[in-house]
Design a protein around this motif. Structure first.
Motif, PDB file in Angstrom:
ATOM      1  N   VAL A 193      32.849  18.122  18.467  1.00 14.99           N
ATOM      2  CA  VAL A 193      32.217  17.845  19.763  1.00 14.99           C
ATOM      3  C   VAL A 193      30.744  18.259  19.684  1.00 14.99           C
ATOM      4  O   VAL A 193      30.438  19.391  19.303  1.00 14.99           O
ATOM      5  N   VAL A 194      29.850  17.337  20.047  1.00 13.74           N
ATOM      6  CA  VAL A 194      28.423  17.693  20.111  1.00 13.74           C
ATOM      7  C   VAL A 194      28.113  18.178  21.521  1.00 13.74           C
ATOM      8  O   VAL A 194      28.391  17.467  22.502  1.00 13.74           O
ATOM      9  N   ALA A 195      27.589  19.389  21.631  1.00 13.35           N
ATOM     10  CA  ALA A 195      27.247  19.935  22.947  1.00 13.35           C
ATOM     11  C   ALA A 195      25.889  20.623  22.862  1.00 13.35           C
ATOM     12  O   ALA A 195      25.500  21.095  21.792  1.00 13.35           O
ATOM     13  N   GLY A 196      25.183  20.660  23.976  1.00 13.15           N
ATOM     14  CA  GLY A 196      23.888  21.351  24.012  1.00 13.15           C
ATOM     15  C   GLY A 196      24.044  22.682  24.715  1.00 13.15           C
ATOM     16  O   GLY A 196      25.151  23.034  25.137  1.00 13.15           O
ATOM     17  N   PRO A 197      22.955  23.409  24.876  1.00 14.35           N
ATOM     18  CA  PRO A 197      23.019  24.649  25.656  1.00 14.35           C
ATOM     19  C   PRO A 197      23.299  24.326  27.125  1.00 14.35           C
ATOM     20  O   PRO A 197      23.165  23.174  27.556  1.00 14.35           O
ATOM     21  N   GLU A 198      23.665  25.345  27.893  1.00 13.90           N
ATOM     22  CA  GLU A 198      23.962  25.154  29.314  1.00 13.90           C
ATOM     23  C   GLU A 198      22.785  24.475  30.016  1.00 13.90           C
ATOM     24  O   GLU A 198      21.626  24.815  29.756  1.00 13.90           O
ATOM     25  N   LYS A 199      23.081  23.523  30.892  1.00 17.29           N
ATOM     26  CA  LYS A 199      22.079  22.760  31.664  1.00 17.29           C
ATOM     27  C   LYS A 199      21.111  21.972  30.771  1.00 17.29           C
ATOM     28  O   LYS A 199      19.991  21.646  31.182  1.00 17.29           O
ATOM     29  N   ALA A 200      21.527  21.680  29.553  1.00 11.86           N
ATOM     30  CA  ALA A 200      20.686  20.878  28.661  1.00 11.86           C
ATOM     31  C   ALA A 200      20.514  19.477  29.257  1.00 11.86           C
ATOM     32  O   ALA A 200      21.304  19.059  30.111  1.00 11.86           O
ATOM     33  N   ASP A 201      19.516  18.766  28.784  1.00  9.83           N
ATOM     34  CA  ASP A 201      19.319  17.384  29.231  1.00  9.83           C
ATOM     35  C   ASP A 201      20.423  16.531  28.593  1.00  9.83           C
ATOM     36  O   ASP A 201      20.516  16.461  27.354  1.00  9.83           O
ATOM     37  N   PRO A 202      21.264  15.886  29.420  1.00 11.23           N
ATOM     38  CA  PRO A 202      22.385  15.105  28.858  1.00 11.23           C
ATOM     39  C   PRO A 202      21.916  14.078  27.827  1.00 11.23           C
ATOM     40  O   PRO A 202      22.573  13.872  26.810  1.00 11.23           O
TER      41      PRO A 202
ATOM     42  N   VAL B 290      21.531  15.549  24.426  1.00 14.91           N
ATOM     43  CA  VAL B 290      22.833  15.771  23.774  1.00 14.91           C
ATOM     44  C   VAL B 290      23.329  14.442  23.181  1.00 14.91           C
ATOM     45  O   VAL B 290      23.800  14.367  22.041  1.00 14.91           O
ATOM     46  N   VAL B 291      23.175  13.385  23.973  1.00 13.82           N
ATOM     47  CA  VAL B 291      23.640  12.069  23.520  1.00 13.82           C
ATOM     48  C   VAL B 291      22.831  11.612  22.301  1.00 13.82           C
ATOM     49  O   VAL B 291      23.394  11.084  21.326  1.00 13.82           O
ATOM     50  N   TYR B 292      21.530  11.855  22.334  1.00 14.71           N
ATOM     51  CA  TYR B 292      20.689  11.461  21.202  1.00 14.71           C
ATOM     52  C   TYR B 292      21.175  12.139  19.916  1.00 14.71           C
ATOM     53  O   TYR B 292      21.360  11.477  18.881  1.00 14.71           O
ATOM     54  N   THR B 293      21.401  13.446  20.011  1.00 16.05           N
ATOM     55  CA  THR B 293      21.887  14.190  18.841  1.00 16.05           C
ATOM     56  C   THR B 293      23.216  13.618  18.348  1.00 16.05           C
ATOM     57  O   THR B 293      23.441  13.445  17.145  1.00 16.05           O
ATOM     58  N   ALA B 294      24.098  13.322  19.307  1.00 13.75           N
ATOM     59  CA  ALA B 294      25.428  12.828  18.944  1.00 13.75           C
ATOM     60  C   ALA B 294      25.361  11.443  18.290  1.00 13.75           C
ATOM     61  O   ALA B 294      26.035  11.196  17.277  1.00 13.75           O
ATOM     62  N   VAL B 295      24.542  10.566  18.832  1.00 14.56           N
ATOM     63  CA  VAL B 295      24.457   9.207  18.262  1.00 14.56           C
ATOM     64  C   VAL B 295      23.853   9.275  16.854  1.00 14.56           C
ATOM     65  O   VAL B 295      24.322   8.601  15.921  1.00 14.56           O
ATOM     66  N   ALA B 296      22.820  10.121  16.702  1.00  8.44           N
ATOM     67  CA  ALA B 296      22.196  10.255  15.381  1.00  8.44           C
ATOM     68  C   ALA B 296      23.214  10.805  14.375  1.00  8.44           C
ATOM     69  O   ALA B 296      23.310  10.325  13.236  1.00  8.44           O
TER      70      ALA B 296
ATOM     71  N   GLN C 293      20.637   3.229  22.722  1.00  7.17           N
ATOM     72  CA  GLN C 293      20.096   2.003  22.120  1.00  7.17           C
ATOM     73  C   GLN C 293      18.887   2.249  21.213  1.00  7.17           C
ATOM     74  O   GLN C 293      18.588   1.424  20.356  1.00  7.17           O
ATOM     75  N   LYS C 294      18.238   3.383  21.424  1.00  5.66           N
ATOM     76  CA  LYS C 294      17.126   3.723  20.538  1.00  5.66           C
ATOM     77  C   LYS C 294      17.630   3.901  19.114  1.00  5.66           C
ATOM     78  O   LYS C 294      16.990   3.498  18.149  1.00  5.66           O
ATOM     79  N   VAL C 295      18.791   4.520  18.978  1.00  5.93           N
ATOM     80  CA  VAL C 295      19.348   4.782  17.651  1.00  5.93           C
ATOM     81  C   VAL C 295      20.186   3.600  17.161  1.00  5.93           C
ATOM     82  O   VAL C 295      20.122   3.221  15.997  1.00  5.93           O
ATOM     83  N   LEU C 296      20.965   3.039  18.063  1.00  2.00           N
ATOM     84  CA  LEU C 296      21.855   1.930  17.699  1.00  2.00           C
ATOM     85  C   LEU C 296      21.644   0.795  18.717  1.00  2.00           C
ATOM     86  O   LEU C 296      22.253   0.796  19.785  1.00  2.00           O
TER      87      LEU C 296
END
Ligand SMILES: Nc1nc2c(ncn2[C@@H]2O[C@H](COP(=O)(O)OP(=O)(O)OP(=O)(O)O)[C@@H](O)[C@H]2O)c(=O)[nH]1
Ligand SMILES: [Mg+2]
Length: 378
Positions: free
Chosen positions: A229-238, A241-247, A283-286
Motif C-alpha cells: 500500500v502506498v501511503a503518505g504522511p497524515e494530511k498529505a496531498d492525495p 500519494v497517487v503520483y507516487t503510486a502510479v510511478a 494521466q501525467k504518468v500514464l
C-alpha cells in the motif's frame, strides 16, 4: 434469448429439481445447502489429492461457490420484501381499473424503482393488459414481472459490464469514488484480495488522507491480501500519494493499481476538484489511465444513491458502478433504477463484508434471485 426467457427457463428447471428432491430427500430441498455440500466435497477431493492444504479449504469452497447461491442468499431480504409488497398489492386486486394502476405504481416506487420507471412500467402493463385481454390475477402477476424484466433487459443493451485493462505490460489504474461510508475502502480491499489470488501483481494507493484512520483501514486490507500500500504522511496531498503510486506501479511493473479516495472533504466542490486533480496526476504518468473510474453506491440509500451518481457523473468520467450492501436492503429495485436513469453498468455487487461477498454483476443471477419466489411452483 431475452432475459425474461432465461428467467422462466431457470424457474422451470428449479421447479422440476425441487420436485425430484422432494421425492428423494424431503428434508433437504434447499438448493444452496446442496451446492455448498457439493463444493465442500469437491474441495475435500482436491485436498485428499494433496493439491490444497486444510487451511485453504473453507476459503476455496466459498470462493468457488456457485454465483447463484450467493445471489440467492444476498438477495433474500429484497426478494422477500418485493414478494410481500407485490402479494399485498395483488391481494387487493379486484379489477384492472385506475385504482389498480395507482397501486401498482405505489408498489414499484416502494420497491425503489423510482417514480419515472414505475410510471413507465405501469403504462406498459396498461397496454399489454388491453392487447392480451388479461383479467386473471395469475396472468397479471406474470405480466408485471415480465414487463419489469424486459424493460430492464432493453435498457441494458450495449452496456459493458466487464472490467477494462491496459494492454499487457502496462499497469491498469482503477479509481474508486463515492461519498463517505458507501464501501470504497472495503471494495478496494476485496478486489485486491481476489486479483492477487488470480496471480496479478496488485498495488493500492491510500488517497483518502482526509479522514483519520482511513489509511490504516486500507493498510489492514493490504496486509490481509498481502499486497503493498502506498501511503503518505497524515494530511498529505492525495494527488501526491497517487503520483507516487502510479510511478511505482509503472516502474515496478504492477498489473493493477487500485486508488482509494476520500468520500468527504470540506464540501462537495472540493471533493470533485480533488478527484479531477487525481485524474490529471494519473494521466501525467500514464496517459491512457485510469482504465476504470468505479463509483461505489450503497444500495441501502435507495434513490439517494442516484442523486450521488448524478453529481459524480458531472465531474468525473465514471465508467461503472459498484453496488454495495445489497444484503442489507429489502428493496432491490435500485438496480433497475440505476440502469434506467444512469445508463452506467453495475460491474460489481456486494453481498456482505467478507472478500468473497463481492461478486461480478450478473443480470441473470440478479433477476432470478429477486423474483424466483413469485413464479416457482406456480
Ligand atoms: N453488509 C455489508 N456491509 C458492507 C458492504 N460493503 C461495505 N460494507 C461495510 O460498510 C462500512 C463502510 O465501508 P468503507 O469501505 O469504510 O466505506 P468508505 O466508502 O471507504 O467510507 P469513507 O472512507 O468514510 O468514505 C464498513 O463497515 C463495511 O464493512 C457490503 O456489501 N455488505
Ligand atoms: Mg474509505
Amino acid at each position: 434469448m431475452g432475459l425474461f426467457d432465461i428467467f422462466k427457463k431457470k424457474s422451470d428447471e428449479e421447479t422440476s429439481d425441487q420436485a425430484v428432491q422432494q421425492e428423494d430427500q424431503p428434508a433437504q430441498a434447499d438448493k444452496s445447502v446442496e451446492n455448498a455440500a457439493a463444493q465442500q466435497a469437491a474441495t475435500d477431493n482436491a485436498s485428499a489429492a494433496g493439491t490444497k492444504d486444510k487451511a485453504n479449504q473453507s476459503e476455496a469452497a466459498s470462493e468457488t461457490a456457485d454465483n447463484q447461491a450467493i445471489y440467492d442468499q444476498g438477495l433474500s431480504q429484497s426478494r422477500q420484501g418485493f414478494a410481500d409488497r407485490f402479494n399485498k398489492f395483488l391481494s387487493n386486486f379486484r379489477s384492472v381499473d385506475e385504482d389498480f394502476f395507482e397501486q401498482l405504481e405505489d408498489t414499484l416506487i416502494g420497491a425503489d424503482l423510482g417514480f419515472e420507471l414505475a410510471i413507465q412500467i405501469s403504462n406498459q402493463v396498461r397496454e399489454a393488459v388491453k392487447v392480451k385481454n388479461i383479467k386473471d390475477k395469475d396472468q397479471i402477476r406474470d405480466l408485471i414481472i415480465e414487463q419489469m424484466v424486459s424493460q430492464y433487459d432493453q435498457q441494458g443493451q450495449g452496456e459493458d459490464q466487464s472490467m477494462h485493462f491496459a494492454p499487457a505490460g502496462q499497469p491498469t489504474v482503477v479509481l474508486f469514488v463515492g461519498v463517505n461510508g458507501v464501501g470504497k475502502t472495503t471494495t478496494v480491499g476485496k478486489l485486491a484480495s481476489s486479483y492477487k489470488k488470480e496471480g496479478k501483481k496488485v498495488l493500492l494507493a491510500a488517497a483518502d488522507t482526509f479522514r483519520a484512520g482511513a489509511v490504516k483501514q486500507l493498510q489492514e486490507w493490504g496486509d490481509r491480501a498481502d499486497v503493498p500500500v502506498v501511503a503518505g504522511p497524515e494530511k498529505a496531498d492525495p494527488a501526491s500519494v497517487v503520483y507516487t503510486a502510479v510511478a511505482k506501479a509503472k516502474d515496478e511493473n504492477f498489473d493493477v493499481l487500485f486508488v482509494d479516495t476520500a468520500g468527504r472533504l470540506q464540501n462537495n466542490v472540493n471533493l470533485m476538484q480533488e478527484l479531477s486533480k487525481i485524474n490529471r496526476v494519473v494521466q501525467k504518468v500514464l496517459p491512457d489511465a485510469p482504465q476504470e473510474v468505479l463509483l461505489v453506491l450503497d444500495a441501502t440509500t435507495g434513490q439517494n444513491a442516484l442523486q450521488q451518481a448524478k453529481l459524480f457523473q458531472q465531474s468525473s468520467e465514471v465508467t461503472g458502478i459498484v453496488l454495495t450492501k445489497m444484503d442489507g436492503t429489502a428493496k432491490g429495485g435500485i438496480v433497475f433504477a440505476i440502469r434506467d436513469s444512469l445508463h452506467l453498468p453495475v460491474k460489481w455487487i456486494g453481498f456482505g463484508e467478507k472478500a468473497t461477498d463481492l461478486r461480478p454483476f450478473s443480470a441473470e443471477d440478479f433477476v432470478y434471485g429477486m423474483f424466483k419466489d413469485l413464479v416457482v411452483n406456480k
